[in-house]
Design a protein around this motif. Structure first.
Motif, PDB file in Angstrom:
ATOM      1  N   ILE A   1       3.173 -14.437   2.407  1.00  0.00           N
ATOM      2  CA  ILE A   1       2.455 -13.175   2.266  1.00  0.00           C
ATOM      3  C   ILE A   1       2.203 -12.506   3.613  1.00  0.00           C
ATOM      4  CG2 ILE A   1       0.286 -12.119   1.523  1.00  0.00           C
ATOM      5  CD1 ILE A   1       2.175 -12.818  -0.734  1.00  0.00           C
ATOM      6  N   HIS A   2       1.700 -13.237   4.600  1.00  0.00           N
ATOM      7  CA  HIS A   2       1.328 -12.602   5.867  1.00  0.00           C
ATOM      8  C   HIS A   2       2.533 -12.036   6.622  1.00  0.00           C
ATOM      9  CE1 HIS A   2      -2.933 -14.525   6.241  1.00  0.00           C
ATOM     10  NE2 HIS A   2      -2.782 -13.788   5.180  1.00  0.00           N
ATOM     11  N   PRO A   3       3.658 -12.764   6.741  1.00  0.00           N
ATOM     12  CA  PRO A   3       4.830 -12.125   7.347  1.00  0.00           C
ATOM     13  C   PRO A   3       5.303 -10.903   6.567  1.00  0.00           C
ATOM     14  CG  PRO A   3       5.095 -14.502   7.345  1.00  0.00           C
ATOM     15  CD  PRO A   3       3.874 -14.206   6.528  1.00  0.00           C
ATOM     16  N   LEU A   4       5.226 -10.962   5.244  1.00  0.00           N
ATOM     17  CA  LEU A   4       5.623  -9.810   4.431  1.00  0.00           C
ATOM     18  C   LEU A   4       4.725  -8.620   4.735  1.00  0.00           C
ATOM     19  CD1 LEU A   4       7.472  -8.827   2.036  1.00  0.00           C
ATOM     20  CD2 LEU A   4       5.550  -9.393   0.556  1.00  0.00           C
ATOM     21  N   ALA A   5       3.391  -8.865   4.797  1.00  0.00           N
ATOM     22  CA  ALA A   5       2.458  -7.773   5.080  1.00  0.00           C
ATOM     23  C   ALA A   5       2.688  -7.194   6.476  1.00  0.00           C
ATOM     24  CB  ALA A   5       1.012  -8.269   4.943  1.00  0.00           C
ATOM     25  N   ALA A   6       2.938  -8.070   7.460  1.00  0.00           N
ATOM     26  CA  ALA A   6       3.197  -7.590   8.819  1.00  0.00           C
ATOM     27  C   ALA A   6       4.462  -6.747   8.871  1.00  0.00           C
ATOM     28  CB  ALA A   6       3.312  -8.778   9.780  1.00  0.00           C
ATOM     29  N   ALA A   7       5.487  -7.156   8.130  1.00  0.00           N
ATOM     30  CA  ALA A   7       6.742  -6.398   8.114  1.00  0.00           C
ATOM     31  C   ALA A   7       6.549  -5.042   7.446  1.00  0.00           C
ATOM     32  CB  ALA A   7       7.822  -7.202   7.395  1.00  0.00           C
ATOM     33  N   VAL A   8       5.764  -5.002   6.364  1.00  0.00           N
ATOM     34  CA  VAL A   8       5.486  -3.722   5.697  1.00  0.00           C
ATOM     35  C   VAL A   8       4.778  -2.779   6.652  1.00  0.00           C
ATOM     36  CG1 VAL A   8       4.201  -2.613   3.840  1.00  0.00           C
ATOM     37  CG2 VAL A   8       5.440  -4.728   3.398  1.00  0.00           C
ATOM     38  N   ARG A   9       3.766  -3.308   7.346  1.00  0.00           N
ATOM     39  CA  ARG A   9       3.019  -2.460   8.269  1.00  0.00           C
ATOM     40  C   ARG A   9       3.909  -1.987   9.420  1.00  0.00           C
ATOM     41  NH1 ARG A   9      -2.146  -1.192   9.501  1.00  0.00           N
ATOM     42  NH2 ARG A   9      -2.950  -2.368   7.744  1.00  0.00           N
ATOM     43  N   ALA A  10       4.779  -2.856   9.905  1.00  0.00           N
ATOM     44  CA  ALA A  10       5.672  -2.466  10.993  1.00  0.00           C
ATOM     45  C   ALA A  10       6.623  -1.363  10.553  1.00  0.00           C
ATOM     46  CB  ALA A  10       6.458  -3.684  11.473  1.00  0.00           C
ATOM     47  N   ARG A  11       7.098  -1.433   9.302  1.00  0.00           N
ATOM     48  CA  ARG A  11       8.043  -0.433   8.809  1.00  0.00           C
ATOM     49  C   ARG A  11       7.354   0.893   8.496  1.00  0.00           C
ATOM     50  NH1 ARG A  11      13.268  -1.555  10.051  1.00  0.00           N
ATOM     51  NH2 ARG A  11      13.576  -3.815   9.906  1.00  0.00           N
ATOM     52  N   ARG A  12       6.091   0.828   8.016  1.00  0.00           N
ATOM     53  CA  ARG A  12       5.404   2.061   7.626  1.00  0.00           C
ATOM     54  C   ARG A  12       4.763   2.788   8.795  1.00  0.00           C
ATOM     55  NH1 ARG A  12       1.365   1.227   2.838  1.00  0.00           N
ATOM     56  NH2 ARG A  12       0.233   0.452   4.625  1.00  0.00           N
ATOM     57  N   GLY A  13       4.197   2.001   9.739  1.00  0.00           N
ATOM     58  CA  GLY A  13       3.462   2.634  10.823  1.00  0.00           C
ATOM     59  C   GLY A  13       2.217   3.307  10.279  1.00  0.00           C
ATOM     60  N   ASP A  14       1.811   4.443  10.875  1.00  0.00           N
ATOM     61  CA  ASP A  14       0.612   5.155  10.448  1.00  0.00           C
ATOM     62  C   ASP A  14       0.924   6.331   9.549  1.00  0.00           C
ATOM     63  OD1 ASP A  14      -1.033   4.593  13.564  1.00  0.00           O
ATOM     64  OD2 ASP A  14      -1.330   3.589  11.644  1.00  0.00           O
ATOM     65  N   SER A  15       2.183   6.607   9.245  1.00  0.00           N
ATOM     66  CA  SER A  15       2.531   7.783   8.456  1.00  0.00           C
ATOM     67  C   SER A  15       3.510   7.411   7.373  1.00  0.00           C
ATOM     68  CB  SER A  15       3.131   8.861   9.365  1.00  0.00           C
ATOM     69  OG  SER A  15       4.313   8.368   9.960  1.00  0.00           O
ATOM     70  N   GLY A  16       3.712   8.328   6.442  1.00  0.00           N
ATOM     71  CA  GLY A  16       4.686   8.129   5.398  1.00  0.00           C
ATOM     72  C   GLY A  16       4.263   7.157   4.337  1.00  0.00           C
ATOM     73  N   THR A  17       2.968   6.848   4.238  1.00  0.00           N
ATOM     74  CA  THR A  17       2.522   5.884   3.237  1.00  0.00           C
ATOM     75  C   THR A  17       2.274   6.600   1.921  1.00  0.00           C
ATOM     76  OG1 THR A  17       0.218   6.192   3.878  1.00  0.00           O
ATOM     77  CG2 THR A  17       1.449   4.457   4.983  1.00  0.00           C
ATOM     78  N   ASN A  18       2.465   5.880   0.849  1.00  0.00           N
ATOM     79  CA  ASN A  18       2.252   6.436  -0.487  1.00  0.00           C
ATOM     80  C   ASN A  18       0.921   6.027  -1.074  1.00  0.00           C
ATOM     81  OD1 ASN A  18       4.924   7.370  -0.282  1.00  0.00           O
ATOM     82  ND2 ASN A  18       5.660   5.348  -0.914  1.00  0.00           N
ATOM     83  N   THR A  19       0.262   5.017  -0.466  1.00  0.00           N
ATOM     84  CA  THR A  19      -1.058   4.553  -0.897  1.00  0.00           C
ATOM     85  C   THR A  19      -1.856   4.284   0.351  1.00  0.00           C
ATOM     86  OG1 THR A  19      -0.302   2.285  -0.937  1.00  0.00           O
ATOM     87  CG2 THR A  19      -0.161   3.488  -3.000  1.00  0.00           C
ATOM     88  N   PRO A  20      -3.186   4.037   0.232  1.00  0.00           N
ATOM     89  CA  PRO A  20      -3.979   3.739   1.432  1.00  0.00           C
ATOM     90  C   PRO A  20      -3.416   2.563   2.206  1.00  0.00           C
ATOM     91  CG  PRO A  20      -5.404   4.125  -0.461  1.00  0.00           C
ATOM     92  CD  PRO A  20      -3.997   4.099  -0.983  1.00  0.00           C
ATOM     93  N   SER A  21      -3.651   2.558   3.532  1.00  0.00           N
ATOM     94  CA  SER A  21      -3.060   1.550   4.418  1.00  0.00           C
ATOM     95  C   SER A  21      -3.681   0.191   4.179  1.00  0.00           C
ATOM     96  CB  SER A  21      -3.280   1.951   5.877  1.00  0.00           C
ATOM     97  OG  SER A  21      -4.660   2.025   6.153  1.00  0.00           O
ATOM     98  N   ILE A  22      -3.004  -0.823   4.742  1.00  0.00           N
ATOM     99  CA  ILE A  22      -3.425  -2.208   4.542  1.00  0.00           C
ATOM    100  C   ILE A  22      -4.773  -2.432   5.206  1.00  0.00           C
ATOM    101  CG2 ILE A  22      -2.829  -4.602   5.057  1.00  0.00           C
ATOM    102  CD1 ILE A  22       0.059  -3.761   5.058  1.00  0.00           C
ATOM    103  N   GLY A  23      -5.676  -3.107   4.473  1.00  0.00           N
ATOM    104  CA  GLY A  23      -6.979  -3.430   5.031  1.00  0.00           C
ATOM    105  C   GLY A  23      -7.010  -4.844   5.527  1.00  0.00           C
ATOM    106  N   GLY A  24      -8.221  -5.352   5.674  1.00  0.00           N
ATOM    107  CA  GLY A  24      -8.365  -6.758   6.084  1.00  0.00           C
ATOM    108  C   GLY A  24      -8.811  -6.857   7.525  1.00  0.00           C
ATOM    109  N   SER A  25      -9.370  -7.961   7.871  1.00  0.00           N
ATOM    110  CA  SER A  25      -9.897  -8.187   9.214  1.00  0.00           C
ATOM    111  C   SER A  25      -9.764  -9.645   9.557  1.00  0.00           C
ATOM    112  CB  SER A  25     -11.369  -7.756   9.277  1.00  0.00           C
ATOM    113  OG  SER A  25     -11.966  -8.211  10.453  1.00  0.00           O
ATOM    114  N   SER A  26      -9.553  -9.889  10.833  1.00  0.00           N
ATOM    115  CA  SER A  26      -9.479 -11.291  11.259  1.00  0.00           C
ATOM    116  C   SER A  26     -10.807 -11.986  11.046  1.00  0.00           C
ATOM    117  CB  SER A  26      -9.089 -11.354  12.735  1.00  0.00           C
ATOM    118  OG  SER A  26     -10.043 -10.674  13.531  1.00  0.00           O
ATOM    119  N   GLU A  27     -11.893 -11.201  11.012  1.00  0.00           N
ATOM    120  CA  GLU A  27     -13.204 -11.811  10.767  1.00  0.00           C
ATOM    121  C   GLU A  27     -13.254 -12.431   9.392  1.00  0.00           C
ATOM    122  OE1 GLU A  27     -17.940 -10.564  10.560  1.00  0.00           O
ATOM    123  OE2 GLU A  27     -16.405  -9.060  10.883  1.00  0.00           O
TER     124      GLU A  27
END
Length: 821
Positions: free
Chosen positions: A680-706
């Motif tokens: 899951i975590h590598p998949l999420a990181a890859a999605v975020r890397a491909r999307r960046g801050d623009s071009g998203t169709n839904t709200p961006s990925i949340g979550g915190s290291s805390e």
């Protein structure tokens, strides 16, 4: 053989080729009749382990409460009955238990009793009529100074069975006393019933005297019933018994699993269910299928050898040059075939001998099944290693990096070899550098292959001690990090003169018979070729009789992503269209994605995925490579024809990242290729890397290291507390916990400012007990450090522990309230 005509020779080869398939098929039919019994044994021993783990935790909590109450200043340094009953009674209530303090002397006199139904005048009777169980516990605790656990008895006030812990202590007025913490057998039985979750399996507890003292079903009917003789004979062991009679008072024929408790010597956890017999079982994914396939591989290998021999002869007759070349090749192959024949002959002889004995003496046939299974696995491993070595040297091998969570990868590997280590009583450790990035880009399958080989070898050649896998991370430079892997064991070691030999093909060492290798010597040769392709090499540090460490360092790319730290729900807010034809894989993967916060739309093939894309726009398209109707490669080709401007990434999920289909998909524009099972975590990181801050169709990925760090705030005790009652009761307990601790912290701060060390120690000790019962690990550590500092009157240390307590309490309570979520 050379005197025989070619047709006769060919017939003999065909007969020889049929032998492995016939032998393996015969074994498969026989194993089919006993496979279900093995499954029943595994099920029962696993359930017995669950009951034993539950009871160990339950009794450990009673012992912790006993230690806490026996050291309460309200009875040890001063006599304050109100404070003692309030403090210990509150914590005992959480455990469905009660606390009793008995003065020791000529008369058994109860001084305190936290039960709500205790009489106004507490019981008193001559010590000569004291229960034998309590006298034994008193003697043990007086000698050791530690709490112990008594055999189950019937109390004076509570007439049901009582499971009790106790500790000897000296009161503030100088009198000797025993402090008991009791819980009813009925309460334990109700918890076992919830653990059984309404299934057909019955969970129970047997005390050192051999009596059933807790039972998930019909306790009142079978309380204090003596356990069956076969169980009493095995009280110091873990195991299973199939088709055995129950106790005379219960009767019936049962399947049973049993395991001794670790916290309480002589106690036994049991799991039983009615014996339902067995029927023939032969699933596709089974040992029988593996044996049939192994036979087919053996037959195919013999046919291949015949073809190879024929082609060699034809080549030799073609010309003198071809004959010379063929002779050189035959010399090399002869070494391979000689080694193969030597190593294949041993398991075949073992199987044939075992089968002969099984045929002649069917009563002892089961005793020879492990030998047959081991021989078949050895033969299959030999074939696999030869094919793998051939592929690595064929020139078709290439690395296929993809995002990998190294921590998850190593945990999966350790889970796969843990049984082998436990069978030899070896410890298995994983040490990971905290600086290691959550995700790096490596060839996941090949890295797994190397590490699995090193771990298997380390366990094989280690008889005492353990095996440690360590990962160290270098500094991040230019989006790349150096990762060092090492596998260390405490085994027999390797002489310096032999180190070069172990990396050769079929390179085995001359060892004593009791240390001789069972493999063919290809594992490290395969690792060497893989690591060479990765641009590194395997180093060895070994001392004979001390152990060996294998190490290698790989430069790994770190995926570039925006806010790539991910928490418990790293895919929150994403809509994922997932196409997979295998229903089991589709359901499991979809559940993983949903658990990570994603909305998942499932499709059975590429055509269904395209139909959905006609009217909807996902955030990610996740495709299997091989599917009926329309596979993943064709789906990407159709998407390219439909539009050249996609607003979502396309990822492939496949079992073979280096296959031609995956390569073609990359060339057509697949953004990433991942191997199954999904991480899951590598998949999420890859999605975020491909999307960046623009071009998203839904709200961006949340979550915190805390959010991940909060996992360490609570321990197993809180998990048991959360599962032992309703959600409303849990909310009430957490609310009371928060209010009480805020009041305690206010008093604590005032006493620290006043320099009242005795009061600080009393409050810290009281809070420590609460945190241990609730499983609040970080808060408990703070209180323990503060309590130790008061003994030495270290005012600076005490003052340093106080800041941040309120914030830590707030984070802990927040984690408690979101536990079930």
């Amino acid at each position: 053989m050379s005197l025989l005509r070619p047709r006769t020779t060919k017939s003999l080869w065909l007969i020889a080729a049929a032998i492995p398939s016939a032998v393996m098929l015969s074994i498969a039919f026989y194993l089919n009749s006993v496979e279900l019994d093995e499954g029943r044994r595994e099920k029962m021993v696993e359930q017995a382990r669950n009951v034993a783990s539950f009871m160990d935790l339950r009794l450990e909590r009673l012992l912790s409460l006993t230690r806490f109450c026996a050291s309460d200043p309200a009875i040890v340094t001063r006599m304050d009955p109100t404070s003692f009953l309030e403090n210990c009674g509150r914590y005992a209530k959480i455990l469905d238990a009660w606390v009793v303090v008995v003065a020791l002397g000529d008369v058994h006199q109860q001084l305190f009793n936290t039960r709500t139904d205790a009489p106004t005048v507490l019981p008193s009777y001559p010590r000569t009529s004291e229960l034998a169980q309590l006298l034994a516990l008193e003697s043990e605790s007086r000698a050791t100074g530690e709490p112990g656990i008594a055999e189950v008895f019937t109390g004076k006030i509570y007439t049901g069975g009582i499971i009790s812990t106790g500790q000897w202590l000296r009161l503030s007025d100088g009198r000797e006393a025993m402090l008991y913490v009791g819980v009813s057998s009925k309460a334990i039985s109700e918890q076992l019933a919830r653990l059984a979750a309404g299934g057909t399996t019955i969970f129970g507890l047997v005390d050192p005297s051999g009596r059933i003292v807790a039972r998930s079903k019909d306790l009142d009917k079978y309380m204090f019933t003596p356990a069956a003789d076969w169980l009493l004979a095995a009280k110091s062991e873990e195991g299973t018994k199939l088709t055995v009679p129950g106790p005379p008072q219960i009767g019936g024929i049962w399947d049973a699993g049993f395991r001794p408790l670790t916290v309480a010597s002589g106690w036994m956890a049991i799991a039983v269910q009615p014996n339902g017999g067995h029927a023939l079982l032969w699933d596709f994914f089974s040992l029988e299928t593996l044996l049939v396939l192994a036979g087919a591989v053996g037959s195919g290998l013999i046919i291949w050898l015949y073809g190879f021999r024929s082609r060699s002869l034809q080549t030799m007759l073609a010309s003198e040059h071809a004959r010379s070349l063929a002779q050189q090749q035959n010399q090399n192959k002869s070494k391979l075939l000689a080694t193969f024949a030597h190593d294949a002959r041993a398991p075949l002889v073992s199987m044939i001998g075992s089968l002969s004995v099984m045929e002649e003496n069917k009563a002892e046939a089961l005793n020879y099944l492990p030998a047959v299974k081991s021989s078949a696995q050895s033969l299959l491993q030999l074939v696999d290693d030869i094919l793998e070595l051939s592929f690595l040297g064929s020139g078709e091998f290439s690395l296929q990096p993809s995002p990998v969570d190294l921590r998850a990868l190593v945990n999966d590997l350790l889970a796969g070899v843990r049984l082998e280590a436990e069978a030899k009583n070896l410890t298995l450790k994983f040490e990971c550098d905290p600086a290691l990035p959550p995700t790096v880009e490596l060839d996941r399958l090949r890295l797994q292959q190397v590490l699995r080989n090193l771990l298997t070898n380390a366990i094989k050649y280690t008889e005492k001690g353990g095996v440690t896998l360590q990962i160290m991370s270098g500094a991040l430079r230019n989006s790349s990090v150096g990762v060092t892997f090492s596998v260390a064991d405490t085994g027999v070691g390797i002489a310096e003169a032999d180190i070069g030999r172990i990396f050769r093909e079929f390179g085995r060492l001359d060892r004593p018979i009791d240390q001789r290798e069972t493999g063919v010597g290809l594992g490290l040769a395969i690792c060497k070729r893989i690591l060479k392709a990765m641009g590194t090499e395997l180093t060895v540090d070994s001392r004979v009789g001390k152990g060996t460490t294998f190490s290698f360092r790989i430069a790994a790319a770190v995926p570039r992503s925006v806010g790539w730290e991910v928490g418990a729900h790293p895919l929150s807010g994403l809509t994922i269209l997932y196409a997979e034809d295998e229903s089991i894989i589709r359901r499991l993967t979809a559940r993983q994605l949903r658990d990570a916060g994603a909305t998942v739309i499932e499709a059975e093939n590429g055509q269904q995925a395209l139909d959905y894309l006609q009217s909807h726009l996902p955030d990610l398209l996740l495709l299997d490579v091989q599917m009926p109707v329309m596979d993943g490669v064709e789906t990407i080709r159709r998407l390219n024809a439909m539009s050249s401007d996609r607003r979502y990434p396309v990822f492939l999920l496949t079992s073979y990242i280096s296959g031609p289909a995956a390569a073609e998909a990359r060339s057509l524009g697949a953004d990433e290729v991942f191997t199954k099972p999904v991480q899951i975590h590598p998949l999420a990181a890859a999605v975020r890397a491909r999307r960046g801050d623009s071009g998203t169709n839904t709200p961006s990925i949340g979550g915190s290291s805390e959010e991940e760090s909060q996992e360490s705030l609570l321990g197993d005790n809180f998990g048991i507390l959360a599962r032992s009652g309703s959600s409303s009761m849990l909310d009430k307990n957490v609310e009371e916990f928060e209010a009480q601790m805020r009041a305690e912290f206010a008093q604590l701060e005032a006493k620290i400012e006043a320099g009242d060390f005795l009061a600080v120690r009393t409050i810290a000790h009281r809070c420590l007990g609460v945190f241990l019962v609730f499983g609040a690990l970080e808060l408990a550590k703070r209180m323990k450090d503060m309590e130790n500092a008061t003994d030495l009157r270290q005012q600076t240390v005490i003052a340093g522990q106080n800041p941040g307590l309120a914030l830590l309490l707030e984070r802990t309570v927040q984690r408690m309230r979101t536990w079930q979520a």
